[in-house]
Design an enzyme around this catalytic site. Structure first.
Site, short mmCIF file in Angstrom:
data_model
loop_
_atom_site.label_atom_id
_atom_site.label_comp_id
_atom_site.label_asym_id
_atom_site.label_seq_id
_atom_site.Cartn_x
_atom_site.Cartn_y
_atom_site.Cartn_z
CG ASP A 44 10.79 -17.08 9.57
OD1 ASP A 44 9.82 -17.56 8.95
OD2 ASP A 44 10.74 -15.98 10.16
N GLY A 133 5.82 -4.97 4.25
CA GLY A 133 6.54 -6.18 3.91
C GLY A 133 8.03 -6.11 4.14
CB SER A 136 7.07 -1.33 9.67
OG SER A 136 5.82 -2.00 9.55
CG ASP A 181 10.81 -10.37 9.70
OD1 ASP A 181 11.52 -10.81 8.79
OD2 ASP A 181 9.57 -10.25 9.60
CE1 TYR A 231 4.37 -15.22 8.85
CE2 TYR A 231 3.47 -15.99 10.92
CZ TYR A 231 4.55 -15.72 10.12
OH TYR A 231 5.82 -15.97 10.58
#
Length: 407
Positions: A44, A133, A136, A181, A231
């Site tokens: 993404d 994952g 949340s 997300d 990340y």
């Protein structure tokens, strides 16, 4: 296995609000779903296409305006009350824990020119595993942004709800996340998945017809936070790969770009184009990161086509290929996720499984026959516990609407 329908009771939630804040008059209720990404991982933020779905696990928000300018946060799962003033200049402070996510959203909304005439009080509850994952943190951000927008009549669009969540992550939480997300959580629709182009934000709802099969989410119960993981390092590695390819200024055949110097992102390359120009990347680790990105983007398109054609077995094959690429080329799985995915893929009732989300712990997903879900969970749980030393969490799920008002 947990049943989501037994996990939330709105009357009990309102009673808890009344116990904390003295009454429940004027309270408004909202929900925000978790998500799974069926396929399309770590692309993404590389301009790729992803294929997520909102699922029927939710964060819940009870919110009410106050007569003064005070803000009060409480959460039923996390002890402690956080108090601020709506006129504060919010900044990240580690001791504020989850309140940082909320204050980040308020900071961005205020930057966009929205005026708060008063403060508010908030109570939250969740059936979403934290740091599991299935996003949340994005459910928290988008649900809170939507609740505040609705409570104060700001009328923020669902697309902008997603962008506010992403901007808050970037500027307030220092996590350079992509848009997937937040976007699926803000715009998701029941009984569909969403093919989202992360470069243009164009999207298509695709019916998620699973027949006799269900998604099962498998939680490693290994907690991690994106900001504390690698990340951001992976994102930097992808940027280095793109810079190397651009700097080589190599010709391209086919596609929208004739020369690599004009590429906007890695996912603008087809697999064939990447193969023809990848020699520009000298570092083998950087090369493998880029190879995952390009091949994963192609797998997304193949997966959507397979689902539209009702070829669930082909979708399962692509999930297995995705996990292998995330394990070997992107190196974001680890023993817990690999154990879950490998064990799931070895079960005859499972057509395919892979990690989902950022990795480094978190969750995997599996496509399992609805009549075999319990036996599947028992089999995977035993092997996982024997190998890892603690149990995993499991639940079956279905596609869901995005952020919603409940009352």
């Amino acid at each position: 296995m947990e049943n989501n329908s037994t996990l939330f009771n709105s009357a009990e939630f309102l009673a808890s609000f009344e116990k904390i804040y003295g009454s429940k008059d004027g309270v408004r209720l909202f929900s925000s779903p978790a998500r799974i990404n069926i396929i399309g991982e770590h692309i993404d933020y590389n301009g790729g296409k992803v294929f997520p779905a909102a699922i029927d696990r939710y964060m819940y928000f009870a919110v009410r305006k106050r007569a003064d300018t005070k803000i009060i946060y409480n959460d039923l799962k996390f002890p402690g009350t956080y108090e601020f003033d709506i006129n504060d200049n919010f900044s990240y402070k580690k001791e504020n824990d989850y309140a940082n996510y909320l204050n980040g959203i308020l900071s961005i909304i205020k930057k966009r020119g929205c005026k708060f005439p008063c403060g508010f009080e908030l109570l939250m509850e969740s059936t979403v595993p934290p740091a599991g994952g299935i996003s949340s943190s994005s459910a928290l951000e988008c649900g809170f942004a939507y609740a505040v927008s609705e409570l104060f009549g700001f009328g923020i669009s669902r697309k902008d709800i997603a962008l506010i969540g992403q901007q808050s992550e970037h500027e307030f939480m220092n996590v350079q996340c992509g848009i997937m997300d937040q976007f699926i959580i803000a715009t998701g629709k029941n009984k569909t998945a969403e093919l989202l182009d992360c470069a243009s934000l164009e999207y298509e709802y695709v019916p998620l017809e699973m027949g006799d099969f269900r998604f099962v989410v498998m939680n490693t119960k290994k907690k991690r936070q994106l900001a504390d993981s690698k990340y951001n390092e992976r994102r930097e590695q992808c940027e280095k790969a793109l810079a190397d390819i651009r700097a080589a200024a190599l010709p391209l055949q086919g596609g929208n770009y004739s020369n690599t110097k004009d590429l906007p992102n890695l996912c603008a390359l087809t697999k064939e184009q990447f193969d023809s120009v990848s020699s520009a990347i000298k570092d083998q680790t950087i090369f493998r990161r880029a190879r995952h990105v390009v091949t994963e983007n192609q797998r997304v398109l193949k997966a959507v086509a397979a689902l539209k054609e009702g070829k669930l077995e082909r979708l399962g094959e692509l999930l297995r290929e995705s996990h292998a690429s995330l394990r070997d080329d992107y190196e974001v799985t680890g023993i817990e996720l690999d154990t879950l995915a490998d064990t799931a893929n070895a079960q005859s009732c499972c057509v395919g499984a892979r990690m989902t989300g950022a990795g480094f712990g978190g969750c995997a997903i599996a496509i399992v026959h609805k009549d075999k879900v319990e036996s599947f969970i028992d089999a995977v749980q035993k092997i996982y516990t024997d190998k890892i030393g603690h149990d995993a969490g499991f639940f079956a799920c279905s596609p869901s609407d995005g952020v919603s008002r409940l009352d």
